[in-house]
Structures are given as structure tokens and as C-alpha cells.
Design a protein around this motif. Structure first.
Motif, PDB file in Angstrom:
ATOM      1  N   ALA A  85       0.843  -1.204   0.000  1.00  0.00           N
ATOM      2  CA  ALA A  85       0.000   0.000   0.000  1.00  0.00           C
ATOM      3  C   ALA A  85       0.875   1.250   0.000  1.00  0.00           C
ATOM      4  O   ALA A  85       2.011   1.233   0.449  1.00  0.00           O
ATOM      5  N   GLY A  86       0.323   2.298  -0.500  1.00  0.00           N
ATOM      6  CA  GLY A  86       1.007   3.584  -0.447  1.00  0.00           C
ATOM      7  C   GLY A  86       0.556   4.344   0.794  1.00  0.00           C
ATOM      8  O   GLY A  86       0.027   3.765   1.741  1.00  0.00           O
ATOM      9  N   GLU A  87       0.758   5.644   0.761  1.00  0.00           N
ATOM     10  CA  GLU A  87       0.329   6.495   1.874  1.00  0.00           C
ATOM     11  C   GLU A  87      -1.193   6.490   1.965  1.00  0.00           C
ATOM     12  O   GLU A  87      -1.868   6.408   0.952  1.00  0.00           O
ATOM     13  N   GLY A  88      -1.717   6.640   3.174  1.00  0.00           N
ATOM     14  CA  GLY A  88      -3.161   6.744   3.334  1.00  0.00           C
ATOM     15  C   GLY A  88      -3.532   7.276   4.695  1.00  0.00           C
ATOM     16  O   GLY A  88      -2.758   7.164   5.650  1.00  0.00           O
ATOM     17  N   LYS A  89      -4.698   7.838   4.754  1.00  0.00           N
ATOM     18  CA  LYS A  89      -5.195   8.397   6.011  1.00  0.00           C
ATOM     19  C   LYS A  89      -6.702   8.190   6.067  1.00  0.00           C
ATOM     20  O   LYS A  89      -7.411   8.487   5.124  1.00  0.00           O
TER      21      LYS A  89
END
Length: 125
Positions: free
Chosen positions: A64-68
Motif C-alpha cells: 500500500a502507499g500512503e493513506g489516512k
């Protein structure tokens, strides 16, 4: 600002947001899930038991990449927790991504998640 409350699901989501950058935090899933819990996320096969759940999240967040996440939690009349969420981020190849959905969690008398489901849809970004 991140939304947090005192439910086990809120603490779980806050931990999951850290998993991409801090994969070791997944070892803490035992403080959120019962040993025989079942997780059914979207179209993935159900995952049963804490070791399998931990491995599922480890594989999922390794790519996964960045996430919020941003979310609101409601305690339903039947005692289940309902989470309406939005997650926004960037894939490893730099593309923007966003999803919106609903999670439902059943919690045992020890305050641990015994069953977690999630359904989400992709948003245009």
C-alpha cells in the motif's frame, strides 16, 4: 484533525493508519481482536484467527502507499459498532486514491472485536 473516540474500532483504525510506515505495529492487533475473530473486508476471503488476520494485514499494507482514514463511529442499538469512513491516499506509483465505506464490528464482553466487515467504493479523484 483525526477523529478518535474510546471504542476498540477507533483505536484499531488509528493503528492501521500507521501500518504502512510502521509495519511492526501490526503485532498489536491482539489488543483489538479476539483470538478467534473473523475479518471480512470487501471482496477478500474471510480471514479467521489472530495469526491469519495479522498476516492478512501485513501482506495488504506491504504493497500500500500512503493513506489516512477519517471516520465516525456509532454504537448501534444491537451493540455493534458502525464506522462510516473515508480513506484518501497515494499509491506507490504516485496516483491519488480515495474510498468511502462502512465497517461493522461485533465486540465481545472483553472489549475485543470478534467479527469485522467492511464495504467500500472508490471515489473519483
Amino acid at each position: 484533525m483525526t477523529h478518535t473516540t474510546e471504542t476498540v474500532v477507533d483505536r484499531y483504525i488509528a493503528l492501521i493508519d500507521r501500518a504502512v510506515d510502521e509495519p511492526a505495529v501490526l503485532e498489536e492487533l491482539g489488543s483489538f481482536f479476539a483470538a478467534d475473530a473473523i475479518v471480512q473486508l470487501e471482496d477478500f476471503e474471510p480471514v479467521t484467527g489472530l495469526p491469519a488476520i495479522t498476516e492478512f494485514y501485513r501482506r495488504f499494507y506491504s504493497n500500500a502507499g500512503e493513506g489516512k482514514h477519517f471516520w465516525n463511529t456509532t454504537v448501534l442499538d444491537d451493540g455493534r459498532l458502525e464506522v462510516r469512513f473515508l480513506v484518501a491516499g497515494r499509491t506507490p506509483d504516485g496516483q491519488l486514491t480515495a474510498r468511502s465505506g462502512i465497517e461493522h464490528a461485533t465486540v465481545n464482553t472483553d472489549g475485543l472485536i470478534t467479527y469485522l466487515t467492511a464495504k467500500a467504493v472508490a471515489l473519483d479523484v
